[in-house]
Scaffold this motif. Sequence first.
Motif, PDB file in Angstrom:
ATOM      1  N   LEU A 113     -31.497   7.430 -73.273  1.00  0.00           N
ATOM      2  CA  LEU A 113     -32.328   7.606 -72.157  1.00  0.00           C
ATOM      3  C   LEU A 113     -32.999   8.760 -72.142  1.00  0.00           C
ATOM      4  O   LEU A 113     -34.401   9.255 -72.137  1.00  0.00           O
ATOM      5  CB  LEU A 113     -31.834   7.342 -70.690  1.00  0.00           C
ATOM      6  CG  LEU A 113     -31.526   5.961 -70.707  1.00  0.00           C
ATOM      7  CD1 LEU A 113     -31.046   5.806 -69.213  1.00  0.00           C
ATOM      8  CD2 LEU A 113     -32.978   5.010 -70.422  1.00  0.00           C
ATOM      9  N   ALA A 114     -31.929   9.928 -72.364  1.00  0.00           N
ATOM     10  CA  ALA A 114     -32.666  11.343 -72.732  1.00  0.00           C
ATOM     11  C   ALA A 114     -33.607  11.399 -73.832  1.00  0.00           C
ATOM     12  O   ALA A 114     -34.642  11.946 -73.920  1.00  0.00           O
ATOM     13  CB  ALA A 114     -31.559  12.208 -72.674  1.00  0.00           C
ATOM     14  N   ALA A 115     -33.325  10.663 -75.048  1.00  0.00           N
ATOM     15  CA  ALA A 115     -33.890  10.798 -76.479  1.00  0.00           C
ATOM     16  C   ALA A 115     -35.155  10.057 -76.061  1.00  0.00           C
ATOM     17  O   ALA A 115     -36.305  10.506 -76.599  1.00  0.00           O
ATOM     18  CB  ALA A 115     -33.043  10.109 -77.508  1.00  0.00           C
ATOM     19  N   LEU A 116     -35.139   8.854 -75.365  1.00  0.00           N
ATOM     20  CA  LEU A 116     -36.354   7.972 -75.087  1.00  0.00           C
ATOM     21  C   LEU A 116     -37.439   9.057 -74.205  1.00  0.00           C
ATOM     22  O   LEU A 116     -38.622   8.635 -74.467  1.00  0.00           O
ATOM     23  CB  LEU A 116     -36.107   6.848 -74.430  1.00  0.00           C
ATOM     24  CG  LEU A 116     -35.599   5.699 -75.261  1.00  0.00           C
ATOM     25  CD1 LEU A 116     -34.996   4.512 -74.413  1.00  0.00           C
ATOM     26  CD2 LEU A 116     -36.519   5.035 -76.188  1.00  0.00           C
ATOM     27  N   ASN A 121     -45.296   8.794 -74.805  1.00  0.00           N
ATOM     28  CA  ASN A 121     -45.452   7.625 -74.066  1.00  0.00           C
ATOM     29  C   ASN A 121     -45.887   6.530 -74.834  1.00  0.00           C
ATOM     30  O   ASN A 121     -45.354   5.232 -74.816  1.00  0.00           O
ATOM     31  CB  ASN A 121     -46.440   7.927 -73.053  1.00  0.00           C
ATOM     32  CG  ASN A 121     -46.157   8.626 -71.936  1.00  0.00           C
ATOM     33  OD1 ASN A 121     -44.743   8.861 -71.462  1.00  0.00           O
ATOM     34  ND2 ASN A 121     -46.942   9.587 -71.303  1.00  0.00           N
ATOM     35  N   ASP A 122     -46.544   6.613 -76.077  1.00  0.00           N
ATOM     36  CA  ASP A 122     -46.937   5.668 -76.842  1.00  0.00           C
ATOM     37  C   ASP A 122     -45.682   4.942 -77.752  1.00  0.00           C
ATOM     38  O   ASP A 122     -45.366   3.972 -77.694  1.00  0.00           O
ATOM     39  CB  ASP A 122     -48.066   5.883 -77.753  1.00  0.00           C
ATOM     40  CG  ASP A 122     -49.339   5.899 -76.858  1.00  0.00           C
ATOM     41  OD1 ASP A 122     -49.381   5.252 -76.074  1.00  0.00           O
ATOM     42  OD2 ASP A 122     -50.164   6.795 -77.486  1.00  0.00           O
ATOM     43  N   GLN A 123     -45.009   5.843 -78.129  1.00  0.00           N
ATOM     44  CA  GLN A 123     -43.511   5.624 -78.802  1.00  0.00           C
ATOM     45  C   GLN A 123     -42.719   4.997 -77.862  1.00  0.00           C
ATOM     46  O   GLN A 123     -42.255   3.981 -78.379  1.00  0.00           O
ATOM     47  CB  GLN A 123     -43.032   6.766 -79.475  1.00  0.00           C
ATOM     48  CG  GLN A 123     -43.802   7.355 -80.672  1.00  0.00           C
ATOM     49  CD  GLN A 123     -43.334   8.494 -81.315  1.00  0.00           C
ATOM     50  OE1 GLN A 123     -42.745   9.286 -80.468  1.00  0.00           O
ATOM     51  NE2 GLN A 123     -43.450   8.962 -82.438  1.00  0.00           N
ATOM     52  N   ARG A 124     -42.432   5.482 -76.896  1.00  0.00           N
ATOM     53  CA  ARG A 124     -41.545   4.786 -75.843  1.00  0.00           C
ATOM     54  C   ARG A 124     -42.066   3.538 -75.541  1.00  0.00           C
ATOM     55  O   ARG A 124     -41.186   2.470 -75.506  1.00  0.00           O
ATOM     56  CB  ARG A 124     -41.388   5.536 -74.677  1.00  0.00           C
ATOM     57  CG  ARG A 124     -40.304   5.276 -73.775  1.00  0.00           C
ATOM     58  CD  ARG A 124     -39.932   6.093 -72.552  1.00  0.00           C
ATOM     59  NE  ARG A 124     -41.072   7.308 -72.578  1.00  0.00           N
ATOM     60  CZ  ARG A 124     -41.417   8.158 -71.567  1.00  0.00           C
ATOM     61  NH1 ARG A 124     -41.079   7.715 -70.246  1.00  0.00           N
ATOM     62  NH2 ARG A 124     -42.334   8.965 -71.792  1.00  0.00           N
ATOM     63  N   ALA A 125     -43.243   3.244 -75.346  1.00  0.00           N
ATOM     64  CA  ALA A 125     -43.973   1.989 -74.942  1.00  0.00           C
ATOM     65  C   ALA A 125     -43.689   0.967 -76.188  1.00  0.00           C
ATOM     66  O   ALA A 125     -43.226   0.020 -75.844  1.00  0.00           O
ATOM     67  CB  ALA A 125     -45.267   2.199 -74.406  1.00  0.00           C
ATOM     68  N   ARG A 153     -46.519   3.037 -86.582  1.00  0.00           N
ATOM     69  CA  ARG A 153     -46.212   3.661 -85.150  1.00  0.00           C
ATOM     70  C   ARG A 153     -44.748   3.277 -84.875  1.00  0.00           C
ATOM     71  O   ARG A 153     -43.809   4.184 -84.455  1.00  0.00           O
ATOM     72  CB  ARG A 153     -46.910   3.381 -83.977  1.00  0.00           C
ATOM     73  CG  ARG A 153     -48.442   4.079 -84.242  1.00  0.00           C
ATOM     74  CD  ARG A 153     -49.301   3.773 -83.016  1.00  0.00           C
ATOM     75  NE  ARG A 153     -50.522   4.462 -83.392  1.00  0.00           N
ATOM     76  CZ  ARG A 153     -51.579   4.398 -82.585  1.00  0.00           C
ATOM     77  NH1 ARG A 153     -51.219   3.922 -81.535  1.00  0.00           N
ATOM     78  NH2 ARG A 153     -52.673   5.178 -82.769  1.00  0.00           N
ATOM     79  N   LEU A 154     -44.276   1.904 -84.925  1.00  0.00           N
ATOM     80  CA  LEU A 154     -42.894   1.588 -84.570  1.00  0.00           C
ATOM     81  C   LEU A 154     -42.083   2.378 -85.490  1.00  0.00           C
ATOM     82  O   LEU A 154     -40.871   2.881 -85.159  1.00  0.00           O
ATOM     83  CB  LEU A 154     -42.707   0.214 -84.784  1.00  0.00           C
ATOM     84  CG  LEU A 154     -43.202  -0.757 -83.568  1.00  0.00           C
ATOM     85  CD1 LEU A 154     -43.171  -2.126 -83.946  1.00  0.00           C
ATOM     86  CD2 LEU A 154     -42.108  -0.370 -82.496  1.00  0.00           C
ATOM     87  N   ARG A 160     -38.141   9.046 -85.187  1.00  0.00           N
ATOM     88  CA  ARG A 160     -37.846  10.326 -84.160  1.00  0.00           C
ATOM     89  C   ARG A 160     -36.875   9.978 -83.234  1.00  0.00           C
ATOM     90  O   ARG A 160     -36.143  10.950 -82.702  1.00  0.00           O
ATOM     91  CB  ARG A 160     -39.471  10.198 -83.507  1.00  0.00           C
ATOM     92  CG  ARG A 160     -39.449  11.487 -82.492  1.00  0.00           C
ATOM     93  CD  ARG A 160     -40.540  12.183 -82.572  1.00  0.00           C
ATOM     94  NE  ARG A 160     -40.280  13.144 -81.292  1.00  0.00           N
ATOM     95  CZ  ARG A 160     -40.738  13.418 -80.254  1.00  0.00           C
ATOM     96  NH1 ARG A 160     -41.341  12.396 -79.880  1.00  0.00           N
ATOM     97  NH2 ARG A 160     -40.638  14.457 -79.513  1.00  0.00           N
ATOM     98  N   LEU A 161     -36.665   8.781 -82.650  1.00  0.00           N
ATOM     99  CA  LEU A 161     -35.636   8.443 -81.961  1.00  0.00           C
ATOM    100  C   LEU A 161     -34.169   8.622 -82.616  1.00  0.00           C
ATOM    101  O   LEU A 161     -33.242   9.177 -82.002  1.00  0.00           O
ATOM    102  CB  LEU A 161     -35.373   6.936 -81.420  1.00  0.00           C
ATOM    103  CG  LEU A 161     -34.650   6.650 -80.479  1.00  0.00           C
ATOM    104  CD1 LEU A 161     -34.512   7.518 -79.104  1.00  0.00           C
ATOM    105  CD2 LEU A 161     -34.577   4.981 -79.961  1.00  0.00           C
TER     106      LEU A 161
END
Length: 178
Positions: A113-116, A121-125, A153-154, A160-161
Motif C-alpha cells: 500500500l505504501a508503494a502503491l 495516479n494513472d499507474q495506480r489506477a 504504461r502497465l 516502478r512498483l
Amino acid sequence: MTTAHPEFRDLVAPHLQALFRSAYRLTGNRADAEDVVQEVCVRAYAHLSTIRTLEQPKGWLFKIAYRVFVDGARRRARSPVRATAEDFDATRATEEPSPDDHAEGELAERRVLAALAKLDNDQRALLALHVEGYSLSELQTITDLSTDVLKARLYRARVRLGKLLARAGKAPVLALEK
C-alpha cells in the motif's frame, strides 16, 4: 438501493462488490472507495436509460469509477491538504494461521500500500484495474487508451512498483485473491 427501481438494482447490484474492490485499490482506503462507488451509483441512476441499452454494464460502471477517481485525484492535487502514507489503511487477513504469519502478512500489505501510494495516479489506477482482472480490451474501453499505450504504461507501473518494493526492503510475495 431502493425497491422503487428494481431495474436499477438488477443492472448495478451484481457489479457492486467488484466495483468496490477496484475502487479500494484505486484509492487505498475504505472511505474514499465507498465515496467512489456512491458517486458511480448516482451517475448510473441518472443514466439508467443508457445502462438499459448496454449488454455488459460492468465496463461502463468501471469507466465511470475510473473517471471519478481521476477527477478526485486532480482535485486533491490542487488542494493544499496532502495525504500521507498513514492515511492508507491496510486490509486485514480473514484467516490467521499464526501471529507471526499475521504480522508478516500485515507488514507486506503495508509495504504494498505504501508503494502503491508512491505511484502516480494513472499507474495506480491501471494496476488496480488490471489486478481486478480486466483484460487489455476492457482497460482500453475504461481508459480510452490504445492497447500499445496500455501495455507500455502497465509495464512501467509494474517496474516502478517492483523498484519501490525492493527499496522498502524485502519484496513481498503476494497471492492476489479475488
